[in-house]
Design an enzyme around this catalytic site. Structure first.
Site, mmCIF file in Angstrom:
data_model
loop_
_atom_site.group_PDB
_atom_site.id
_atom_site.type_symbol
_atom_site.label_atom_id
_atom_site.label_comp_id
_atom_site.label_asym_id
_atom_site.label_seq_id
_atom_site.Cartn_x
_atom_site.Cartn_y
_atom_site.Cartn_z
ATOM 1 N N GLU A 7 0.396 -15.475 -18.502
ATOM 2 C CA GLU A 7 0.267 -15.689 -19.847
ATOM 3 C C GLU A 7 0.098 -14.181 -20.862
ATOM 4 O O GLU A 7 -0.888 -13.524 -20.497
ATOM 5 C CB GLU A 7 -1.206 -16.464 -19.303
ATOM 6 C CG GLU A 7 -0.471 -17.667 -18.832
ATOM 7 C CD GLU A 7 -1.983 -18.926 -19.460
ATOM 8 O OE1 GLU A 7 -2.598 -18.476 -19.671
ATOM 9 O OE2 GLU A 7 -1.677 -20.356 -18.621
ATOM 10 N N HIS A 29 -1.210 -22.588 -23.146
ATOM 11 C CA HIS A 29 -2.019 -22.579 -23.326
ATOM 12 C C HIS A 29 -3.394 -23.565 -24.471
ATOM 13 O O HIS A 29 -4.094 -22.594 -24.919
ATOM 14 C CB HIS A 29 -2.370 -21.331 -22.162
ATOM 15 C CG HIS A 29 -3.604 -21.988 -21.595
ATOM 16 N ND1 HIS A 29 -4.016 -20.877 -20.561
ATOM 17 C CD2 HIS A 29 -4.382 -22.702 -21.586
ATOM 18 C CE1 HIS A 29 -4.977 -20.799 -19.485
ATOM 19 N NE2 HIS A 29 -5.079 -21.992 -20.141
ATOM 20 N N ARG A 43 -3.708 -24.800 -14.291
ATOM 21 C CA ARG A 43 -3.100 -23.076 -14.230
ATOM 22 C C ARG A 43 -2.340 -22.719 -14.273
ATOM 23 O O ARG A 43 -2.137 -23.954 -12.543
ATOM 24 C CB ARG A 43 -4.968 -23.551 -12.906
ATOM 25 C CG ARG A 43 -6.265 -23.216 -13.885
ATOM 26 C CD ARG A 43 -6.189 -22.026 -14.674
ATOM 27 N NE ARG A 43 -7.674 -21.499 -15.010
ATOM 28 C CZ ARG A 43 -8.204 -22.562 -16.499
ATOM 29 N NH1 ARG A 43 -7.495 -22.944 -17.140
ATOM 30 N NH2 ARG A 43 -9.386 -22.372 -16.977
ATOM 31 N N ASP A 60 -6.621 -36.380 -3.830
ATOM 32 C CA ASP A 60 -7.992 -35.421 -3.984
ATOM 33 C C ASP A 60 -8.189 -35.544 -2.489
ATOM 34 O O ASP A 60 -8.848 -36.277 -2.220
ATOM 35 C CB ASP A 60 -8.184 -36.149 -5.169
ATOM 36 C CG ASP A 60 -9.525 -35.009 -5.573
ATOM 37 O OD1 ASP A 60 -9.728 -34.527 -4.574
ATOM 38 O OD2 ASP A 60 -10.076 -34.904 -6.697
ATOM 39 N N ARG A 91 -12.840 -34.913 -13.353
ATOM 40 C CA ARG A 91 -12.930 -34.958 -14.258
ATOM 41 C C ARG A 91 -11.685 -35.512 -15.610
ATOM 42 O O ARG A 91 -11.662 -36.459 -16.558
ATOM 43 C CB ARG A 91 -13.715 -33.969 -15.928
ATOM 44 C CG ARG A 91 -14.798 -34.120 -15.175
ATOM 45 C CD ARG A 91 -16.148 -33.138 -15.975
ATOM 46 N NE ARG A 91 -15.404 -31.376 -15.118
ATOM 47 C CZ ARG A 91 -15.934 -30.608 -13.988
ATOM 48 N NH1 ARG A 91 -17.707 -31.459 -14.090
ATOM 49 N NH2 ARG A 91 -15.870 -29.130 -13.762
ATOM 50 N N ILE A 92 -11.409 -33.997 -15.869
ATOM 51 C CA ILE A 92 -9.331 -34.781 -16.574
ATOM 52 C C ILE A 92 -8.713 -35.583 -16.327
ATOM 53 O O ILE A 92 -8.372 -36.706 -16.601
ATOM 54 C CB ILE A 92 -9.091 -33.298 -16.789
ATOM 55 C CG1 ILE A 92 -9.994 -32.062 -17.242
ATOM 56 C CG2 ILE A 92 -7.394 -33.149 -17.301
ATOM 57 C CD1 ILE A 92 -9.245 -31.279 -17.800
ATOM 58 N N ASP A 95 1.529 -26.082 -19.352
ATOM 59 C CA ASP A 95 0.779 -25.331 -20.676
ATOM 60 C C ASP A 95 0.139 -23.910 -20.505
ATOM 61 O O ASP A 95 -0.193 -23.673 -21.126
ATOM 62 C CB ASP A 95 -0.297 -26.935 -21.308
ATOM 63 C CG ASP A 95 -1.187 -25.968 -22.275
ATOM 64 O OD1 ASP A 95 -0.452 -25.412 -23.139
ATOM 65 O OD2 ASP A 95 -2.882 -25.676 -21.833
HETATM 66 P P1 NAD Z 1 -13.068 -30.706 -11.964
HETATM 67 O O1 NAD Z 1 -13.914 -30.126 -10.947
HETATM 68 O O2 NAD Z 1 -13.729 -32.105 -12.818
HETATM 69 O O3 NAD Z 1 -11.669 -31.511 -10.944
HETATM 70 C C1 NAD Z 1 -10.954 -30.986 -10.277
HETATM 71 C C2 NAD Z 1 -10.205 -32.242 -9.116
HETATM 72 O O4 NAD Z 1 -9.064 -30.861 -8.295
HETATM 73 C C3 NAD Z 1 -11.500 -32.185 -8.416
HETATM 74 O O5 NAD Z 1 -11.692 -33.792 -7.774
HETATM 75 C C4 NAD Z 1 -11.576 -31.523 -7.009
HETATM 76 O O6 NAD Z 1 -11.921 -32.573 -5.938
HETATM 77 C C5 NAD Z 1 -9.594 -31.313 -6.745
HETATM 78 N N1 NAD Z 1 -9.175 -30.711 -6.243
HETATM 79 C C6 NAD Z 1 -9.806 -29.896 -5.676
HETATM 80 N N2 NAD Z 1 -8.547 -28.560 -4.820
HETATM 81 C C7 NAD Z 1 -8.232 -29.772 -4.595
HETATM 82 C C8 NAD Z 1 -6.758 -30.059 -3.825
HETATM 83 N N3 NAD Z 1 -6.438 -28.626 -3.051
HETATM 84 N N4 NAD Z 1 -5.632 -30.882 -4.038
HETATM 85 C C9 NAD Z 1 -6.242 -31.979 -4.574
HETATM 86 N N5 NAD Z 1 -6.966 -32.186 -5.236
HETATM 87 C C10 NAD Z 1 -8.001 -31.079 -5.622
HETATM 88 O O7 NAD Z 1 -11.690 -30.177 -12.504
HETATM 89 P P2 NAD Z 1 -11.773 -30.772 -13.906
HETATM 90 O O8 NAD Z 1 -12.843 -30.484 -15.218
HETATM 91 O O9 NAD Z 1 -11.275 -32.474 -14.219
HETATM 92 O O10 NAD Z 1 -10.989 -29.597 -13.996
HETATM 93 C C11 NAD Z 1 -9.563 -29.077 -13.786
HETATM 94 C C12 NAD Z 1 -8.879 -27.785 -13.910
HETATM 95 O O11 NAD Z 1 -7.826 -27.252 -15.633
HETATM 96 C C13 NAD Z 1 -9.509 -26.764 -14.083
HETATM 97 O O12 NAD Z 1 -9.401 -26.621 -12.734
HETATM 98 C C14 NAD Z 1 -9.057 -26.142 -15.168
HETATM 99 O O13 NAD Z 1 -8.220 -24.714 -14.743
HETATM 100 C C15 NAD Z 1 -7.999 -26.825 -15.650
HETATM 101 N N6 NAD Z 1 -8.172 -26.361 -17.245
HETATM 102 C C16 NAD Z 1 -6.794 -26.211 -17.894
HETATM 103 C C17 NAD Z 1 -7.566 -26.066 -19.266
HETATM 104 C C18 NAD Z 1 -6.261 -26.046 -20.232
HETATM 105 O O14 NAD Z 1 -6.195 -25.293 -21.922
HETATM 106 N N7 NAD Z 1 -5.160 -26.190 -19.843
HETATM 107 C C19 NAD Z 1 -8.760 -26.877 -19.883
HETATM 108 C C20 NAD Z 1 -8.968 -27.300 -19.419
HETATM 109 C C21 NAD Z 1 -8.923 -26.555 -17.805
#
Ligand code: NAD
Length: 303
Positions: free
Chosen positions: A258, A277, A229, A168, A148-149, A253
């Site tokens: 933390e 963060h 993370r 990915d 998603r992100i 971030d």
């Molecule tokens: P998401 O599940 O939509 O996307 C994660 C992607 O990572 C997936 O497409 C998955 O296939 C891929 N993936 C998994 N293992 C992998 C690997 N070993 N190598 C490469 N790709 C791999 O998640 P998202 O909503 O995009 O969020 C991503 C991460 O961002 C979350 O896990 C969360 O921990 C982090 N996040 C951080 C904050 C912040 O405040 N900094 C806020 C929101 C989310």
């Protein structure tokens, strides 16, 4: 239904919940207090401060639902929750755009040395020559984790005239094509990207997946951002790469610990931008997250 709000969430979510439940807001509750009182609640809403460990969950005899306002559920012991038959919900969509926008802010800050230039001007200096930047146009973005992100970051970088490649292993080739990215292996991403951005969950597979070997593959001008993370990047290896100019710079971030130790070696460096963060911290994202998780509890309460 009696619901505990254990971490600060937007008022609108609390307001909605009050229509169906008795709501207790205690956003400074300690782990000990939580362990002593968790049996009183049918629902709990947390963000990342509250840790729902197996020990706490074992005492949650009346808990039906754990709601995490946000994405990661790594602060919740999912096995313990499953064993107790407790539903766990989150709001993964609510923060994607907000985190992508923060990532863009960090990319631009690194490319144009904004945070270090800001510090210099405030110290009464006028060091124009030191702050020569680079354009994003025609540069290559490398995304690790194209979910998603990651996909929202790609959209924004394309608007800046960048090319995008991604690693990915779980993303189907056709979906990557539709998103306009070249799906490839990790080494190719690391070798060819000017800006690398990480958006994977923290798992045993991703922990320290960017370490000494990976930094050695990057261009010595490459910039790397981690808004996913702490722990995905090996911070010792990052320090080594930055202090020895193996890469151009970094922005974090999230941290292995933390908040990071106040004497962290990373704080001594000029080629790193740090935020506490806050990638998901916008009014819009927090409001959406609170409403979404409140709705999950309301649905459960209404049966
Ligand atoms: P998401 O599940 O939509 O996307 C994660 C992607 O990572 C997936 O497409 C998955 O296939 C891929 N993936 C998994 N293992 C992998 C690997 N070993 N190598 C490469 N790709 C791999 O998640 P998202 O909503 O995009 O969020 C991503 C991460 O961002 C979350 O896990 C969360 O921990 C982090 N996040 C951080 C904050 C912040 O405040 N900094 C806020 C929101 C989310």
């Amino acid at each position: 239904m009696k619901v505990l709000i254990a971490d600060a969430i937007n008022e609108k979510g609390i307001e909605n919940l009050k229509e169906v439940a008795e709501v207790v807001v205690n956003t400074s509750i300690t782990p000990e207090e939580l362990a002593d009182t968790i049996h009183e609640y049918n629902g709990i809403i947390v963000r990342s401060r509250t840790k729902l460990t197996a020990d706490i969950i074992k005492k949650a005899d009346n808990l039906q639902i754990i709601a995490r306002a946000g994405v990661g559920v790594d602060n919740i012991d999912l096995d313990a929750a499953t064993e107790k038959g407790i539903m766990v919900v989150n709001s993964p969509e609510s923060t994607s755009v907000t985190v992508a926008e923060h990532t863009m802010g960090l990319i631009l800050s690194m490319a144009r040395k904004i945070s270090i230039a800001d510090k210099s001007v405030k110290e009464g200096k006028w060091e124009k020559k030191q702050f020569m930047g680079v354009e994003l146009r025609n540069k290559t973005l490398g995304v690790i984790g194209m979910g998603r992100i990651g996909s929202q970051v790609v959209n924004r970088c394309k608007a800046f005239g960048m090319d995008a490649m991604a690693y990915d292993p779980y993303l189907p080739e056709e979906v990557a094509k539709q998103m306009g990215v070249d799906l490839t292996d990790l080494d190719t991403v690391l070798k060819n990207s000017d800006f690398i951005t990480i958006h994977v969950p923290l798992t045993p597979e991703t922990k320290h997946s960017v370490s000494y070997e990976q930094f050695d593959l990057m261009k010595d001008t490459a910039y790397i951002v981690n808004c996913s993370r702490g722990g995905v990047i090996d911070e010792e290896a990052l320090y080594d790469a930055l202090v020895n100019d193996k890469i151009g710079g970094a922005a974090l971030d999230v941290y292995e610990e933390e908040p990071p130790a106040t004497d962290s070696k990373l704080f001594e460096l000029d080629n790193i931008v740090l935020t506490p963060h806050i990638a998901a911290s916008t009014k819009e994202a927090q409001r959406d997250a609170a409403i979404i998780v409140a709705d999950e509890i309301i649905d459960l309460a209404k049966g």
